[in-house]
Design an enzyme around this catalytic site. Structure first.
Site, short mmCIF file in Angstrom:
data_model
loop_
_atom_site.label_atom_id
_atom_site.label_comp_id
_atom_site.label_asym_id
_atom_site.label_seq_id
_atom_site.Cartn_x
_atom_site.Cartn_y
_atom_site.Cartn_z
N LYS A 177 0.82 -1.22 0.00
CA LYS A 177 0.00 0.00 0.00
C LYS A 177 0.84 1.26 0.00
O LYS A 177 0.35 2.33 -0.34
CB LYS A 177 -0.97 0.01 1.19
CG LYS A 177 -2.08 -1.02 1.05
CD LYS A 177 -3.25 -0.71 1.96
CE LYS A 177 -4.41 -1.67 1.71
NZ LYS A 177 -5.48 -1.55 2.70
N LYS A 188 -11.42 -5.85 -3.00
CA LYS A 188 -12.35 -4.72 -3.07
C LYS A 188 -11.73 -3.56 -3.81
O LYS A 188 -12.42 -2.74 -4.39
CB LYS A 188 -12.64 -4.22 -1.65
CG LYS A 188 -13.49 -5.10 -0.82
CD LYS A 188 -13.69 -4.38 0.53
CE LYS A 188 -13.82 -5.36 1.66
NZ LYS A 188 -13.38 -4.80 2.93
N LYS A 203 -5.26 -11.82 -5.87
CA LYS A 203 -6.46 -12.21 -5.11
C LYS A 203 -7.63 -11.30 -5.47
O LYS A 203 -7.42 -10.14 -5.88
CB LYS A 203 -6.19 -12.20 -3.61
CG LYS A 203 -5.87 -10.85 -3.05
CD LYS A 203 -5.80 -10.85 -1.53
CE LYS A 203 -5.60 -9.42 -1.08
NZ LYS A 203 -5.78 -9.10 0.28
P1 AMP Z 1 -10.76 -7.10 3.56
O1 AMP Z 1 -11.55 -7.18 2.30
O2 AMP Z 1 -9.31 -6.86 3.32
O3 AMP Z 1 -11.35 -6.20 4.62
O4 AMP Z 1 -10.81 -8.57 4.18
C1 AMP Z 1 -11.84 -9.05 5.01
C2 AMP Z 1 -11.68 -10.54 5.21
O5 AMP Z 1 -11.88 -11.23 3.97
C3 AMP Z 1 -10.27 -10.95 5.69
O6 AMP Z 1 -10.40 -12.06 6.57
C4 AMP Z 1 -9.59 -11.36 4.43
O7 AMP Z 1 -8.55 -12.28 4.67
C5 AMP Z 1 -10.74 -12.01 3.65
N1 AMP Z 1 -10.51 -11.92 2.20
C6 AMP Z 1 -10.37 -10.77 1.47
N2 AMP Z 1 -10.15 -11.06 0.18
C7 AMP Z 1 -10.15 -12.42 0.07
C8 AMP Z 1 -10.00 -13.33 -1.01
N3 AMP Z 1 -9.77 -12.90 -2.25
N4 AMP Z 1 -10.05 -14.64 -0.75
C9 AMP Z 1 -10.28 -15.09 0.51
N5 AMP Z 1 -10.44 -14.29 1.58
C10 AMP Z 1 -10.39 -12.97 1.38
#
Ligand code: AMP
Ligand code: TRP
Length: 328
Positions: free
Chosen positions: A110, A194, A191
């Site tokens: 980031k 968002k 991956k």
């Molecule tokens: P975030 O979107 O970064 O706030 O992530 C929220 C939760 O979703 C965390 O536990 C991440 O590890 C999980 N997560 C986010 N993106 C992925 C993905 N592409 N595959 C699996 N888990 C994800």
């Protein structure tokens, strides 16, 4: 076992969040004491539009419930409603070192290309450690990308215990075998995220059926026509197979057997329908929650009180151990 996890209210939740994180939350809630948090303070580590942050915070909370988190079982709340998160983050930040914070992959990614970034972005893992340790949590369900932050949380807990006496259990990451890393539909080396610029790279939980079908039709595949799970040779098709298995409940092997060398067309069409069917009840419950906003507000108010009551004794203990005077 006490479980804590959180999701940032930045952008719309997607299948990776659902299959990597929320699915584990709903599995755990009947077996353990669970706290599921909308981590709005984490979102502030990069610039946010205030109105968008407010809306996203409510949306993540509503999607928790729509995906099956039951507020009669789990504590569902907003991070900034319990001030102790920020307080403990400061205290733990005084134990974390600039060397270990600078090694975090997420920080490096980031901050890449920026000459200077916010102190909050750098200190983010200390806040995450505070979230978890504040409730003396023992298990943290997350996707694979959070493994390194969890390791740092464990180190900080051990360091605190060694210096000031046994205070925190050392929490374990709880990472699913399949679904922990759902990949982008446009690039199976990245991956699903968002923040990716291309919305076609992710299926959002609130995408209408037509958008889901279009995104899956356009998803990249690998050369050849065989539907086979092989992360090395066929990363794109393997990712689609894993998504199919998770949303339909059918094992990957059964899907390989059905689609085998029949080409990608029918496979993708059926996958799209399986994803649409998976999202339909979630979207229905989401719309019900939107129609009755008082319910969500009451859930979050109750969650803040329950979380605060669990946090207070930890903070009293931590302050005393560090040598801070008791509050008059
Ligand atoms: P975030 O979107 O970064 O706030 O992530 C929220 C939760 O979703 C965390 O536990 C991440 O590890 C999980 N997560 C986010 N993106 C992925 C993905 N592409 N595959 C699996 N888990 C994800
Ligand atoms: N850092 C996590 C993410 O980006 C979100 C998060 C904040 C979290 N605090 C947490 C996850 C505590 C688990 C436990 O996905």
């Amino acid at each position: 076992m006490r479980v804590f996890s959180g999701i940032q209210p930045t952008g719309s939740l997607h299948l990776g969040n659902d299959l990597g994180a929320i699915r584990q939350f709903t599995d755990l809630q009947s077996r353990a004491e669970c706290l599921f948090c909308v981590v709005d303070l984490h979102a502030l580590t990069v610039p946010q539009d205030p109105a968008a942050l407010r809306a996203a915070t409510l949306q993540v909370a509503a999607l928790y419930l729509a995906c099956g988190i039951d507020p009669r079982q789990a504590v569902v709340f907003v991070q900034s409603h319990v001030a102790a998160h920020a307080e403990l983050a400061w205290l733990l930040g005084c134990l974390a070192t600039t060397g270990e914070l600078g090694r975090m992959t997420q920080f490096k990614e980031k901050s890449r290309g920026h000459e200077s970034v916010s102190l909050g972005l750098f200190a983010y893992p200390a806040l995450m450690a505070a979230d978890i340790l504040l409730y003396r949590s023992t298990a943290v369900p997350v996707g694979d990308d959070q493994r390194q932050h969890l390791e740092l949380t464990r180190d900080i807990a051990q360091r605190f215990n060694a210096r000031f006496g046994e205070t925190f259990p050392v929490p374990d990451a709880f990472i699913g075998k399949v679904g922990a890393r759902v990949m982008s539909l446009q690039d199976p080396a990245e991956k699903m995220s968002k923040s990716a610029a291309d919305p076609a790279s992710r299926v959002e939980l609130l995408d209408p059926p037509a958008a889901v079908r279009a995104k899956i039709r356009r998803a990249v595949t690998d050369s050849g026509r065989e539907v086979r799970h092989d992360r090395e040779a066929k990363p794109a098709v393997s990712n689609l197979l894993e998504i199919f298995a998770l949303v339909s409940g059918e094992p990957v092997a059964a899907l390989e057997g059905r689609y085998g060398d029949g080409g990608y067309g029918r496979f993708k069409a059926d996958l799209a329908e399986a994803v649409v069917a998976h999202l339909e009840p979630i979207q229905g419950r989401y719309r019900d929650l939107q129609a009755a906003p008082d319910h969500l507000e009451a859930v979050l108010a109750d969650g803040a009180v329950r979380a605060g009551a669990l946090a207070d004794p930890t903070m009293r203990d931590v302050r005393a151990r560090l040598g801070l005077l008791p509050r008059p």
